[in-house]
Design an enzyme around this catalytic site. Structure first.
Site, PDB file in Angstrom:
ATOM      1  N   PRO A 180      65.633  41.203  28.217  1.00 44.98           N
ATOM      2  CG  PRO A 180      63.327  41.467  28.359  1.00 44.98           C
ATOM      3  CD  PRO A 180      64.372  40.463  28.027  1.00 44.98           C
ATOM      4  CD  GLN A 182      59.825  43.259  28.134  1.00 40.10           C
ATOM      5  OE1 GLN A 182      60.263  44.180  28.817  1.00 40.10           O
ATOM      6  NE2 GLN A 182      59.917  41.996  28.499  1.00 40.10           N
ATOM      7  CE1 TYR A 195      56.624  47.628  35.700  1.00 42.23           C
ATOM      8  CE2 TYR A 195      57.469  45.744  34.481  1.00 42.23           C
ATOM      9  CZ  TYR A 195      57.671  46.787  35.362  1.00 42.23           C
ATOM     10  OH  TYR A 195      58.919  47.007  35.896  1.00 42.23           O
ATOM     11  NE  ARG A 247      60.377  38.217  30.890  1.00 41.25           N
ATOM     12  CZ  ARG A 247      61.562  38.633  31.293  1.00 41.25           C
ATOM     13  NH1 ARG A 247      61.898  39.899  31.183  1.00 41.25           N
ATOM     14  NH2 ARG A 247      62.439  37.776  31.773  1.00 41.25           N
ATOM     15  CG  LEU A 266      69.468  33.462  39.629  1.00 41.67           C
ATOM     16  CD1 LEU A 266      69.525  33.003  41.067  1.00 41.67           C
ATOM     17  CD2 LEU A 266      70.467  34.587  39.388  1.00 41.67           C
ATOM     18  N   GLY A 295      70.542  37.621  31.596  1.00 42.62           N
ATOM     19  CA  GLY A 295      70.640  39.054  31.837  1.00 42.62           C
ATOM     20  C   GLY A 295      71.916  39.379  32.583  1.00 42.62           C
ATOM     21  NE  ARG A 296      70.155  38.998  37.977  1.00 36.34           N
ATOM     22  CZ  ARG A 296      69.470  38.526  39.023  1.00 36.34           C
ATOM     23  NH1 ARG A 296      69.679  39.014  40.237  1.00 36.34           N
ATOM     24  NH2 ARG A 296      68.576  37.565  38.844  1.00 36.34           N
TER      25      ARG A 296
END
Length: 377
Positions: free
Chosen positions: A25, A101, A185, A233, A307, A329-330
């Site tokens: 996400p 999510q 969160y 998560r 990573l 992700g990245r």
């Protein structure tokens, strides 16, 4: 030769993921009053066409005041269903599973977008700010406004909001739900003793601090079909003395499994505390050990993040039993065709077959031409 573990299917309840590569996400901060638009569809089309097995849509607020920023997706209103349905269609047409999510930002909400500094709107744009809530009236960080401490009846309302958002997600056609219990969160802040100083049934002991997370898990599980997978998560460690430890997360994962959760998405960090975060080097796969220990300690499927950029590394994670899925992700932003690259590097007999038919046909022709040219040399 045996098929690479990264390209074996995985079944979770009624959902089968065709390979183990997942779109993590990634918040885009481009929604209009919580509604997804063309940007979100275009963003996800890159990954769907790239052959991923699965995708998790970005943090989606279950209440308007539960957004991280003004640009966050939401499912607090029926008017937001169609936008999610459009994104689901993008993945469904490419035979990829897709989930969403569900989140409440808690005391980290009412913030500016990252490219606007990610600071509190109360300081950056006071007229656009909204009140935030948390287990205790402790600010997220220096310079942030103190949130209101949630009374017990308001906790119940937010639990109900998670369930209502889950029902809307089902209507939008998702294959699974992920509960966002990480990164500082609201749910994570209840679990962490660094953010939760309550003395009632939602604070104090580890069991009490887990209560809100478990309430949400039970409510969402009851709101979705029995054959729909439910993920969670977790920030597996707070990385601050006195915060959540990996043993705490294993204990939580065992209870979440009993509540009907099928997979733990293993991340870390996000809580600010009275002392500095412990130093860590973000090396390739630095969070994989969390997924491995939760998987073995709680007997539950896990997803590894952090990573992961090389196909052989992703393959080892799954083959060694450290995690069931690998989220990128990245790396997918940099290379939406990572799945095809992985198929080639890992020796899949027909690597082009991981892609849609038009791409597969022309890449197969390209590969055949390259072999012919190579043979003539």
């Amino acid at each position: 030769m045996a098929e690479p573990a990264l390209f074996t299917p995985l079944r979770l309840r009624g959902m089968t993921v065709r390979n183990r590569i997942v779109v993590s996400p990634m918040c885009q901060y481009r929604a209009d009053e919580g509604r997804a638009g063309d940007w979100h569809v275009e963003h996800h089309a890159r990954f769907a066409l790239g052959g991923v097995g699965c995708a998790v849509l970005e943090a989606t607020a279950v209440e308007r005041d539960g957004r991280i920023s003004e640009g966050c997706l939401g499912l607090w209103d029926d008017a937001q269903i169609d936008g999610i349905r459009r994104i689901v269609g993008v993945y469904r047409r490419q035979r990829a599973a897709v989930g969403i999510q569900l989140s409440h930002a808690g005391r980290k909400g009412s913030s500016a977008s990252p490219w606007d500094g990610a600071g509190p709107l109360a300081t950056v744009a006071p007229a656009r700010a909204w009140p935030t809530v948390a287990p205790s009236a402790l600010a997220h960080a220096s310079g942030w406004p103190a949130p209101a401490e949630l009374p017990v009846d308001a906790i119940g309302r937010i639990v109900a909001s998670f369930a209502a958002a889950a029902r809307r997600a089902v209507e939008a056609g998702v294959d699974f739900i992920e509960i966002h219990g990480a990164h500082g969160y609201l749910i994570h802040s209840f679990c962490s003793p660094l953010a939760n100083q309550r003395t009632d049934v939602y604070g104090g002991s580890a069991d009490n601090r887990m209560r809100f997370a478990l309430d949400v898990a039970h409510a969402v599980r009851a709101a979705i079909p029995g054959d729909m997978a439910l993920w969670y998560r977790a920030s597996c460690v707070d990385e601050i003395d006195g915060g959540i430890t990996l043993d705490d997360t294993v204990a939580l994962a065992r209870q979440l499994k009993t509540a009907g959760v099928d997979l733990i998405d293993c991340s870390a960090g996000g809580i600010q505390g009275p002392v500095a975060r412990s130093a860590r080097r973000e090396t390739p796969g630095y969070q994989v050990p969390y997924a491995a220990q939760v998987r073995r300690g709680a007997g539950i499927a896990t997803m590894a993040v952090g990573l992961i950029t090389e196909p052989h590394h992703a393959q080892r994670i799954v083959a060694d039993g450290d995690a069931d899925l690998v989220a990128l992700g990245r790396e997918l932003l940099a290379d939406p065709n990572f799945v095809y690259r992985a198929a080639r590097e890992l020796g899949l007999p027909e690597p082009h077959a991981v892609l849609p038919a038009p791409y597969a046909f022309f890449l197969a022709r390209r590969n055949m031409h390259a072999r012919d040219v190579g043979g003539k040399r």
